[in-house]
Design an enzyme around this catalytic site. Structure first.
Site: not given
Ligand code: BGC
Length: 628
Positions: A319, A519
């Site tokens: 991630d 998030e």
């Molecule tokens: C998230 C992921 C995402 C990634 C790329 C992260 O902050 O947890 O779900 O795929 O960013 O954008």
């Protein structure tokens, strides 16, 4: 066959679980996915041959994935032999005027041309969060977020949705999506609840598998397919409240999942097993921890369970900056790189540290702290996926097939999204036959911040990372517009955000809910809607007209007196761009079929609350949903 037909309206959660499990075995795929884990392994010889021609710099470059927005110079793709780039949430063309279909496609093709100029000309695998349609690009069809699809319980529909998403993604030259999210959110205070399908692992399993089949198609080399990425491995939805570290709003996001391995496996692993069986090419280890250690550094989970035990032959993508600060690194980046790569991470997603990452990893190999064999294994895995995609096929161009843009955001694609909206809505209450609405009513008064706001209707991960309020989603239909479209020409449809002026209408429709978030920004301590929602409802209630309340939320929220104030109550989740699907149901053109994919709590003190808990006493149980 749809899963929802098998949900029960009763309160016997154990029964629901049994019935669900039985059904999932019966849900048949629309496409026969030919891509399996063996497919990747079958490219071993070709990958090894190519690897034999590669320098250490070239191998390390394959393992590095910067966000395009952080590239100091696009020529850095050549300089560092980068194997991949991503567009994180909202990371598109720098110039606002280019933030559109053409601008995005030109941007991605531009980067791809740089990769083609490297010595070996290995094309980029380019990733994006197409998590409810190709949601970053204006004009794309925006589907309901996964929580709504969970309530539809319709695996065939999920597969179709991701087929369409794959096609819209490919139209922009992008060939990899960071989805499906097979999280099993167990505490709805989590700001990412809506990204998952359900609290029920069996439902996540069947829908996650369907999504992989939809994205990857019958064959990964199909020019309409994209590589899928099951995320976030493992236990992202199981973090303990208050275990998240951060100076912000974080309560659960990126926190710690505290349980024994048997529990971790039984709740959080089934989605990955199903994704693997459907041939998923990539998996993203989670930011979160398991029993105090970040998943991104857990060799047991990454290598022993996933690769060795379950036979995952694709590659792991970290991630975003998730390897930073792994336990044992003492916040030394080089140490983090060592720990993550040795744990089994194959590609590292980062912002602007790509030069540092490449330097550190090469040094680690030189110092014998990361073996050449581990680097070879990671690069081979990445090359195998690229080979399976047909990316290394000399007769094919890795640039966008712009003929696909003809159907980008098309009426046909929107029709599927509209069906998905209809099937995701859950009718929670309907007294005095308030619903369906009569098309011949003299006047319908519509109110609430969500009634005419596509941004609120779509939620987070729409155009921007966090999403935003406002009508900036071209091609979409707001719920207000949809109501006007559906009522008869004789019906007057009036609207006020705050509910003023409703007196004398035959019926009121109040669309309230949560403002967009993504998030950790969405972690919530109380799950109570903002005051203005209640003010609108009170204004409407004062008039004495029958009230239909439509909820736009990313999860079950604490309703307080909302059910008592309303005659009919409909959970619409985050339905996306096609508000017409809501009107289809309100006016009875279709009957509600959606069933709750989460238990709905009465109060915050009940959380976490999941079917099967001792003394399970939700406001509405898992599987609940009325019809006409
Ligand atoms: C998230 C992921 C995402 C990634 C790329 C992260 O902050 O947890 O779900 O795929 O960013 O954008």
């Amino acid at each position: 066959m749809t899963v929802n037909a098998f949900f029960s309206n009763g309160r016997a959660s154990a029964l629901i679980a049994i019935v669900l499990t039985g059904l999932f075995l019966a849900a048949s795929p629309a496409t026969q996915a030919e891509t399996t884990q063996k497919t990747y392994a079958s490219f071993n010889a070709a990958a090894t041959k190519l690897l034999g021609r590669m320098t250490l710099d070239e191998k390390v470059g394959q393992m590095c994935q910067p966000d395009q927005s952080a590239l100091k110079d696009p020529a850095d793709i050549e300089k560092y032999f980068l194997g991949s780039l991503l567009s994180g949430g909202g990371s598109g063309p720098k110039n606002k005027a280019d933030y559109n279909l053409k601008g995005w496609t030109d941007m991605v093709d531009g980067y791809q041309r740089h990769a083609l100029k490297t010595r070996l000309g290995i094309p980029l695998i380019y990733g994006v969060d197409a998590v409810h349609g190709h949601n970053n690009i204006p004009g794309a069809v925006v589907f309901p977020h996964n929580i709504g699809l969970g309530c539809s319980g319709n695996a065939m529909l999920v597969e179709k949705i991701e087929q369409i998403t794959a096609e819209e993604v490919r139209a922009t030259g992008i060939n990899w999506v960071f989805g499906p999210c097979v999280a099993v959110p167990r505490d709805v205070r989590w700001g990412r609840t809506y990204e998952g399908y359900s609290e029920n692992p069996d439902l996540v399993k069947v829908l996650g598998a369907a999504a992989v089949r939809g994205f990857q198609g019958s064959h990964l080399a199909d020019p309409h397919s994209v590589v899928a990425c099951a995320k976030h491995y493992l236990g992202d939805g199981g973090t303990a409240y208050g275990s998240a570290k951060g100076t912000d709003n974080r309560k659960l996001d990126q926190g710690d999942t505290r349980c024994d391995e048997a529990t971790l496996r039984s709740i959080h692993l089934p989605g990955y097993i199903a994704a693997l069986e459907s041939g998923v090419g990539t998996i993203m280890p989670s930011y979160s921890s398991w029993n105090g250690q970040k998943c991104s550094g857990q060799k047991h989970l990454l290598t022993e369970v996933l690769k060795q035990e379950l036979g995952f032959d694709g590659f792991l993508i970290s991630d975003y900056n998730a390897i930073d600060g792994i336990e044992g690194s003492n916040n030394d980046y080089k140490k983090s790189v060592e720990l993550a790569i040795n744990a089994g991470m194959d590609m590292v997603m980062l912002t602007d540290k790509y030069a540092l990452f490449c330097k550190d990893l090469k040094e680690l190999v030189g110092e014998g702290k990361v073996s050449m064999a581990r680097v070879d294994d990671a690069a081979t895995r990445i090359l195998r996926v690229k080979l399976a995609m047909g990316l290394l096929d000399e007769n094919r161009s890795p640039l966008a097939d712009r003929s696909l843009q003809k159907t980008f955001g098309s009426a046909a694609h929107r029709a599927v999204a509209r069906q998905a909206v209809r099937e995701s809505l859950v009718l929670l209450k309907n007294e005095k036959r308030t619903l369906p609405l009569a098309k011949t009513a003299q006047r319908i008064h519509v109110a609430g911040a969500g009634a005419d706001d596509l941004g609120m209707q779509c939620g987070g991960w729409t155009i921007d990372w966090q999403g935003s309020m406002g009508n900036h989603i071209p091609g979409g239909t707001s719920i207000l517009t949809a109501i006007k479209n559906t009522a008869s020409a004789r019906t007057e449809v009036t609207y006020s955000n705050d509910g003023q002026g409703a007196e004398g209408a035959d019926v009121g429709v109040v669309v309230i809910g949560e403002k967009p978030y993504a998030e950790f920004f969405g972690d919530s301590a109380d799950l109570v809607l903002a005051k203005e929602n209640f003010a609108t409802l009170t204004n409407m209630k004062k008039t004495g007209i029958p009230l239909v309340v439509v909820l736009l939320t990313g999860r079950p929220v604490i309703l307080g007196d909302i059910p008592a104030q309303s005659d009919a109550l409909l959970a619409a989740w985050l339905p996306g761009s096609e508000g017409q699907g809501v009107a289809d149901l309100l006016f009875g053109d279709f009957k509600p079929t959606g069933k709750l994919s989460h238990s709905w709590p009465r109060s915050i003190s009940q959380l976490p609350l999941n079917a099967g808990d001792k003394n399970y006493d939700p406001l509405f149980p898992l599987g609940y949903g009325l019809s006409y």
